[in-house]
Write an enzyme that holds these catalytic residues in place. Structure first.
Site, mmCIF file in Angstrom:
data_model
loop_
_atom_site.group_PDB
_atom_site.id
_atom_site.type_symbol
_atom_site.label_atom_id
_atom_site.label_comp_id
_atom_site.label_asym_id
_atom_site.label_seq_id
_atom_site.Cartn_x
_atom_site.Cartn_y
_atom_site.Cartn_z
ATOM 1 C CG HIS A 52 -11.980 1.047 8.179
ATOM 2 N ND1 HIS A 52 -11.601 0.324 9.288
ATOM 3 C CD2 HIS A 52 -11.190 0.600 7.176
ATOM 4 C CE1 HIS A 52 -10.624 -0.520 8.969
ATOM 5 N NE2 HIS A 52 -10.363 -0.364 7.687
ATOM 6 C CD GLU A 65 -12.030 1.208 12.525
ATOM 7 O OE1 GLU A 65 -11.126 2.049 12.404
ATOM 8 O OE2 GLU A 65 -12.473 0.539 11.587
ATOM 9 N NE ARG A 112 -6.489 -3.102 11.074
ATOM 10 C CZ ARG A 112 -6.964 -3.115 9.830
ATOM 11 N NH1 ARG A 112 -7.107 -1.981 9.158
ATOM 12 N NH2 ARG A 112 -7.322 -4.252 9.250
ATOM 13 C CB ILE A 137 -0.957 -0.013 1.215
ATOM 14 C CG1 ILE A 137 -1.907 -1.217 1.132
ATOM 15 C CG2 ILE A 137 -1.753 1.289 1.281
ATOM 16 C CD1 ILE A 137 -2.721 -1.481 2.391
HETATM 17 C C1 DGY Z 1 -8.178 -4.331 5.717
HETATM 18 O O1 DGY Z 1 -8.321 -5.000 4.690
HETATM 19 O O2 DGY Z 1 -7.437 -4.654 6.629
HETATM 20 C C2 DGY Z 1 -8.986 -3.087 5.808
HETATM 21 O O3 DGY Z 1 -8.699 -2.338 6.914
HETATM 22 C C3 DGY Z 1 -10.448 -3.372 5.692
HETATM 23 O O4 DGY Z 1 -10.772 -2.886 4.444
#
Ligand code: DGY
Length: 325
Positions: A290, A272, A243, A163
């Site tokens: 989220h 959350e 997170r 990511i």
């Molecule tokens: C994940 O995939 O861990 C996300 O936080 C949920 O979409």
């Protein structure tokens, strides 16, 4: 041959529920009833159904108590998420239950979300939208809601996994300079000219915008605390799509109030859907619910990935492709 029983804790995209119902004796939660919030209820339903697999999701309480209470029939837990901090892996290992996640398919969408927040925070988009919706906009003004540009800024990516690297690729298009902090330096083909920092001090001092992409759990709990915020440049921006537990909310609220941190953009929260009250009184924070992986394409891909893993273990007796325990 009887189809394996699969318990789905959450309502999933239509194509995923259809595939699950085609291939498994699927126990769906089509109304997304909130029983998934109660680990004892997840275990009770798995027992009543004689489930061979559980398809759970981010945030479900798959802690040691839930996993210990699962029936012996359960051989696999697939989470509809890349993160698996909600699952007690040691408890699953002790029970011989395979645990899988959904890596890769959500990297672009989550980076997109981080970029959205980065633009919202830098360009004060939330404030502007609230002003327009409140019928308070009186027209263009030379000094109204001035933000800062991303062009030429130093973006600090904490957690240079898939990511983080997608975000770096997007940011290069905005002519940003990329810095990253991770446990290990990435090879040149992944680094693509980004500057590696082997310590928090040099990293935090070098950047204008911090984007957090760390896994959850004890190792990263409240990583962004008052001390680290204090080491950041005055007027820096904080983004978190990883997170929520990695941020000390009280410390961030205080830094946003004082202006030491110019603005923040958050998609995830400690505990959350509860959100620290301090954020609600602040104009300089953009808050999303989220949404990281919430695109139609990505959620379908995540569901297919989760089912591929379950198919491998429960139907073909093969190793799961994305096993985390
Ligand atoms: C994940 O995939 O861990 C996300 O936080 C949920 O979409």
């Amino acid at each position: 041959m009887a189809r394996p029983v699969l318990l789905l804790t959450r309502k999933l995209p239509a194509a995923i529920e259809a595939r699950a119902a085609r291939d498994y004796d699927a126990k769906l939660n089509t109304a997304d009833e909130p029983w998934y919030r109660d680990g004892a209820e997840i275990a009770r339903r798995a027992t009543a159904a004689g489930a061979a697999g559980v398809l759970c999701a981010a945030g479900d309480p798959m802690n040691a108590a839930t996993i210990t209470a699962l029936p012996a029939t359960v051989k696999a837990i697939a989470t509809f998420s890349v993160g698996f901090d909600h699952i007690d892996l040691a408890a699953a290992k002790a029970r011989g239950i395979v645990v899988t996640n959904t890596p890769e398919v959500l990297s672009f969408a989550t980076a997109e979300c981080a970029f959205t927040l980065m633009l919202m925070a830098a360009r004060r988009a939330g404030e502007g939208e609230r002003m327009v919706r409140a019928h308070q906009w009186e027209g263009w003004a030379p000094t109204q809601l001035m933000g800062v540009t991303l062009e030429g800024k130093a973006l600090g990516i904490a957690g240079f996994g898939r990511i983080g690297r997608e975000l770096a690729a997007m940011a290069r298009g905005f002519r940003m300079n990329i810095h990253y902090r991770d446990l290990h330096r990435a090879p040149p083909e992944l680094e693509q000219g980004a500057t590696f920092h082997d310590n928090d001090d040099s990293f935090l001092a070098a950047i204008d915008i911090l984007s957090m992409h760390m896994p959850g759990g004890d190792a990263t709990r409240k990583w962004l605390n008052a001390e680290r915020l204090g080491r950041m440049r005055k007027g820096a921006i904080v983004i978190n799509t990883g997170r929520g537990g990695s941020v000390d909310d009280a410390a961030l609220v205080s830094a946003l109030r004082s202006g030491h941190i110019r603005a923040a953009g958050l998609d995830v929260y400690d505990g959350e859907p509860r959100i620290h009250d301090g954020y609600f009184g602040l104009e300089n924070v953009a808050l999303l619910p989220h949404l990281g992986s919430a695109t139609e394409e990505t959620r379908d891909a995540m569901g297919h990935r989760a089912l591929e893993n379950l198919d491998a273990v429960l139907m073909h007796g093969r190793p799961a492709p994305h096993r985390v325990a």
